[in-house]
Design a protein around this motif. Structure first.
Motif, PDB file in Angstrom:
ATOM      1  N   GLN A 195      24.710  22.919  13.551  1.00 68.83           N
ATOM      2  CA  GLN A 195      24.967  22.206  14.800  1.00 68.83           C
ATOM      3  C   GLN A 195      24.331  20.826  14.729  1.00 68.83           C
ATOM      4  O   GLN A 195      23.460  20.577  13.895  1.00 68.83           O
ATOM      5  N   ARG A 196      24.781  19.962  15.625  1.00 67.99           N
ATOM      6  CA  ARG A 196      24.275  18.603  15.743  1.00 67.99           C
ATOM      7  C   ARG A 196      24.570  17.798  14.472  1.00 67.99           C
ATOM      8  O   ARG A 196      23.893  17.916  13.473  1.00 67.99           O
ATOM      9  N   ASN A 197      25.658  17.013  14.548  1.00 73.42           N
ATOM     10  CA  ASN A 197      26.097  16.161  13.428  1.00 73.42           C
ATOM     11  C   ASN A 197      26.395  16.976  12.176  1.00 73.42           C
ATOM     12  O   ASN A 197      26.044  16.587  11.061  1.00 73.42           O
ATOM     13  N   ALA A 198      27.068  18.113  12.362  1.00 73.58           N
ATOM     14  CA  ALA A 198      27.374  18.990  11.231  1.00 73.58           C
ATOM     15  C   ALA A 198      28.474  18.373  10.362  1.00 73.58           C
ATOM     16  O   ALA A 198      29.442  17.815  10.871  1.00 73.58           O
ATOM     17  N   LYS A 199      28.319  18.504   9.014  1.00 72.25           N
ATOM     18  CA  LYS A 199      29.272  17.914   8.078  1.00 72.25           C
ATOM     19  C   LYS A 199      29.424  18.798   6.845  1.00 72.25           C
ATOM     20  O   LYS A 199      28.477  19.448   6.413  1.00 72.25           O
ATOM     21  N   ILE A 200      30.653  18.802   6.294  1.00 70.65           N
ATOM     22  CA  ILE A 200      30.906  19.319   4.956  1.00 70.65           C
ATOM     23  C   ILE A 200      31.442  18.150   4.148  1.00 70.65           C
ATOM     24  O   ILE A 200      32.415  17.510   4.547  1.00 70.65           O
ATOM     25  N   TYR A 228      36.491  14.634   0.225  1.00 78.96           N
ATOM     26  CA  TYR A 228      36.700  14.833   1.652  1.00 78.96           C
ATOM     27  C   TYR A 228      35.379  14.904   2.424  1.00 78.96           C
ATOM     28  O   TYR A 228      34.336  15.231   1.861  1.00 78.96           O
ATOM     29  N   LEU A 229      35.476  14.614   3.720  1.00 80.47           N
ATOM     30  CA  LEU A 229      34.346  14.750   4.642  1.00 80.47           C
ATOM     31  C   LEU A 229      34.859  15.377   5.926  1.00 80.47           C
ATOM     32  O   LEU A 229      35.762  14.839   6.574  1.00 80.47           O
ATOM     33  N   LEU A 230      34.321  16.556   6.300  1.00 80.56           N
ATOM     34  CA  LEU A 230      34.699  17.266   7.517  1.00 80.56           C
ATOM     35  C   LEU A 230      33.484  17.336   8.425  1.00 80.56           C
ATOM     36  O   LEU A 230      32.423  17.809   8.011  1.00 80.56           O
ATOM     37  N   THR A 231      33.616  16.857   9.665  1.00 80.05           N
ATOM     38  CA  THR A 231      32.500  16.845  10.606  1.00 80.05           C
ATOM     39  C   THR A 231      32.903  17.511  11.915  1.00 80.05           C
ATOM     40  O   THR A 231      34.087  17.633  12.229  1.00 80.05           O
ATOM     41  N   GLY A 232      31.891  17.922  12.702  1.00 79.62           N
ATOM     42  CA  GLY A 232      32.125  18.526  14.005  1.00 79.62           C
ATOM     43  C   GLY A 232      30.808  18.750  14.721  1.00 79.62           C
ATOM     44  O   GLY A 232      29.728  18.632  14.130  1.00 79.62           O
ATOM     45  N   ASP A 233      30.885  19.073  16.017  1.00 82.06           N
ATOM     46  CA  ASP A 233      29.669  19.385  16.764  1.00 82.06           C
ATOM     47  C   ASP A 233      29.031  20.679  16.260  1.00 82.06           C
ATOM     48  O   ASP A 233      27.807  20.817  16.251  1.00 82.06           O
ATOM     49  N   LYS A 234      29.874  21.624  15.822  1.00 79.37           N
ATOM     50  CA  LYS A 234      29.377  22.896  15.298  1.00 79.37           C
ATOM     51  C   LYS A 234      30.198  23.252  14.070  1.00 79.37           C
ATOM     52  O   LYS A 234      31.407  23.037  14.037  1.00 79.37           O
ATOM     53  N   LEU A 235      29.515  23.817  13.081  1.00 74.60           N
ATOM     54  CA  LEU A 235      30.186  24.152  11.821  1.00 74.60           C
ATOM     55  C   LEU A 235      29.695  25.509  11.342  1.00 74.60           C
ATOM     56  O   LEU A 235      28.487  25.729  11.217  1.00 74.60           O
ATOM     57  N   VAL A 236      30.635  26.416  11.100  1.00 78.94           N
ATOM     58  CA  VAL A 236      30.323  27.727  10.533  1.00 78.94           C
ATOM     59  C   VAL A 236      30.978  27.783   9.159  1.00 78.94           C
ATOM     60  O   VAL A 236      32.195  27.591   9.038  1.00 78.94           O
ATOM     61  N   MET A 248      38.214  14.809   9.929  1.00 80.04           N
ATOM     62  CA  MET A 248      38.387  15.020   8.500  1.00 80.04           C
ATOM     63  C   MET A 248      38.756  13.681   7.870  1.00 80.04           C
ATOM     64  O   MET A 248      39.720  13.031   8.287  1.00 80.04           O
ATOM     65  N   THR A 249      38.005  13.249   6.868  1.00 77.13           N
ATOM     66  CA  THR A 249      38.239  11.970   6.209  1.00 77.13           C
ATOM     67  C   THR A 249      38.580  12.203   4.749  1.00 77.13           C
ATOM     68  O   THR A 249      37.851  12.899   4.040  1.00 77.13           O
ATOM     69  N   SER A 250      39.705  11.634   4.320  1.00 74.64           N
ATOM     70  CA  SER A 250      40.065  11.616   2.911  1.00 74.64           C
ATOM     71  C   SER A 250      39.587  10.290   2.341  1.00 74.64           C
ATOM     72  O   SER A 250      40.075   9.221   2.708  1.00 74.64           O
ATOM     73  N   LYS A 251      38.599  10.347   1.441  1.00 77.80           N
ATOM     74  CA  LYS A 251      37.937   9.134   0.973  1.00 77.80           C
ATOM     75  C   LYS A 251      38.840   8.260   0.107  1.00 77.80           C
ATOM     76  O   LYS A 251      38.672   7.042   0.065  1.00 77.80           O
ATOM     77  N   LYS A 252      39.807   8.865  -0.583  1.00 77.93           N
ATOM     78  CA  LYS A 252      40.610   8.112  -1.541  1.00 77.93           C
ATOM     79  C   LYS A 252      41.577   7.149  -0.875  1.00 77.93           C
ATOM     80  O   LYS A 252      41.806   6.050  -1.378  1.00 77.93           O
TER      81      LYS A 252
END
Length: 574
Positions: A236-241, A246-254, A270-274
């Motif tokens: 939680q709080r600025n959660a990211k994969i 790629y970069l996936l973010t959200g308020d909560k991440l399981v 969801m961000t595709s860096k390329k």
């Protein structure tokens, strides 16, 4: 002196002393003394005496003490008889309840407070873990051990390092602070504040934390839980994969590391860096092994290419990671109720596929597009891009283009299929292939209709200048006619299947939704006072000056152009 006056003066004299006596703090009770530390038999040599004014017993060789269920062993010791305390030296070992063992080079122990300090090469063991540090304080009453000089913990599954640490030997929970690093069989965890349960093997973190796996995937959050056995994390709080692509973010991440599957909720991005692709929504699902992210909850995609930005909205958006060598960039899928927006192009359809490898957008199930004042419809379409700009549009089955002139007449072209060519984001040419029909109005000075050009042909070629029709060429069996204004009938003004649908044209606000803010327009700079003072005075307009006529765009040119293979052009207007 009367007795009453004497009593009054006596009380007034003693009142300050009574008040000051009440303000004095009550004496603190003497802390109760603990059980006496008992010297066990077996000591090789005992020397008693007074050293530096303190009465001690100096014990040498196989020294052992006991206090309740706590045992202490060492090579030598000083026992302070009047303080119920001792100092132990060399091969010091403390055993509590036959479960906790602490060893070190030197120790101090207070029998009244039951607090021990172990110094030098300290090792603390229980059935679940081993702690090594250089200095350890241990409170036997609260069963709490503490180190502040850096510690290293090893259990059967993980290793942990930190600058500060607390260990509760009853709850079996560690609390770590500063430069915390956890190594599991699959991950490395770096954080600043962490709690670790040695029984459940669950880690709780309360500050910026990075969890990196062996495939260089990083999970980040500022609050959460990680189960080192199951591999399930709740961030939680600025959660990211984050992966290399790629970069996936959200308020909560399981995230389930065993299944390589994660779910993000709340302000998902969801961000595709390329290729500068960003998808935002309410919920995102991530399949690492499939390289797929699914976002829903009013999702919107943004693709920035040069000065142009494409926005794409639908009920569901899916990003499929590319699989070289066939597709290194990946694919975006949108469905249903899909809408697209960019400054030069807007449209909608039921479903859409965006192949980022070749920049082709496929629109399915009767799409509709608007380019400037032109409306394009067909059963399906392709938008082909080059260097971030529209290069071609291909309309398959029941292709129809409608455009309004300056008098709001509807110019129309239809056919089995069409290919529209663009230059600088404007239509340059249109090839109508199969059952081609056209209906164009001829204007005089942008103010009056001089007639209508209507034609049939197997194939047509329309050429444009500044998004306005310039010429039409007919190829194979042309049949063209010109209808003067007085002969026009309502039935002549529309081709079959004509439909003008301006209310369906998506706006920027409709497509961006709540996930992307509208671009902020720059405010014009206010003129400085010095500039205003130097400005020339305004001159009142002359009364005999006529107002200028409203500028109206020029009408489409309808001149005839010879066509290849003996095809005929539009007839001249009568």
């Amino acid at each position: 002196m009367p007795l009453s006056r004497f009593l009054f003066l006596f009380l007034m004299a003693w009142l300050p002393l009574l008040a000051s006596a009440q303000r004095k703090p009550a004496p603190q009770p003497t802390p109760p003394k603990g059980q006496r530390i008992e010297l066990l038999p077996g000591t090789e040599r005992l020397v008693g005496g007074t050293f530096n004014g303190v009465e001690i017993r100096k014990l040498i060789g196989n020294v052992s003490f006991r206090q309740g269920t706590t045992l202490l062993y060492c090579d030598s010791a000083y026992q302070y008889t009047d303080k119920n305390a001792l100092e132990a030296f060399s091969n010091v070992r403390i055993i509590q309840n036959d479960t906790i063992t602490i060893t070190g080079d030197r120790a101090t122990y207070n029998g009244d407070t039951r607090k021990a300090r172990m110094i030098g090469n300290v090792t603390m063991r229980d059935p679940r873990m081993t702690l090594t540090t250089s200095l350890l304080d241990y409170d036997l009453n609260s069963n709490l051990a503490y180190y502040s000089t850096g510690g290293h913990i090893v259990d059967p599954e993980n290793t942990l390092d930190s600058q500060y640490g607390y260990y509760n030997t009853t709850t079996k929970i560690f609390s770590f602070k500063r430069d915390v690093k956890v190594l599991t069989k699959d991950n490395t965890i770096d954080t600043d504040t962490l709690q670790y349960n040695t029984i459940s093997k669950v880690a709780y973190f309360f500050g910026p934390t990075r969890l990196t796996d062996r495939q260089n995937q990083t999970l980040y959050a500022e609050n959460g839980v990680h189960n080192t056995i199951t591999g399930v994390s709740v961030f939680q709080r600025n959660a990211k994969i984050e992966t290399p692509n790629y970069l996936l973010t959200g308020d909560k991440l399981v995230y389930d590391q065993a299944k390589k599957y994660g779910v993000a909720t709340g302000h998902v991005s969801m961000t595709s860096k390329k290729d500068n692709v960003v998808i935002r929504g309410d919920v995102g699902r991530y399949w690492r092994l499939l390289g797929k992210v699914k976002v829903y909850g009013a999702p919107v995609m943004r693709n920035i290419s040069g000065k142009d930005t494409l926005y794409l909205a639908a009920d569901t958006l899916i990003s499929q990671e590319g699989r070289p060598p066939l597709n290194a960039a990946g694919v975006i899928y949108a469905f249903p109720r899909t809408k697209i927006f960019r400054t030069d192009l807007q449209g909608s359809c039921d479903s859409l596929t965006y192949n980022r490898q070749d920049s082709i957008i496929y629109l399915n199930k009767r799409p509709i597009l608007w380019s400037n004042k032109n409306q394009l419809t067909s059963d399906s379409m392709e938008i082909r891009q080059r260097k971030g700009r529209v290069d071609q549009m291909r309309l398959y089955a029941n292709a129809f283009i409608v455009g309004q002139d300056t008098l709001l007449n509807f110019n129309q072209v239809k056919g089995r299929r069409m290919i529209a060519y663009f230059q600088s984001n404007a239509i340059k040419k249109v090839d109508v292939l199969g059952n081609a029909e056209s209906l164009y109005y001829a204007l005089e000075g942008d103010t009056a209709v001089s007639g209508m050009n209507k034609a049939l042909s197997a194939t047509m070629v329309l050429r444009f200048a500044k998004s306005k029709l310039e010429t039409i060429s007919f190829i194979t069996n042309p049949d063209a006619s010109f209808i003067p204004p007085h002969e026009l009938k309502p039935a002549d003004e529309k081709l079959k299947d004509f439909a003008w649908r301006p209310t369906e044209r998506p706006t920027r606000r409709q497509v961006l939704g709540r996930h992307f803010a509208l671009p902020v327009k720059a405010k014009p700079k206010a003129k400085s006072k010095s500039t205003k003072s130097k400005a020339k005075p305004k001159v009142a307009p002359k009364t005999n000056t006529k107002p200028k006529a409203t500028q109206v765009p020029k009408p489409p040119v309808t001149r005839v152009t010879p066509s290849p293979s003996g095809a005929s052009g539009l007839p001249a207007k009568k």
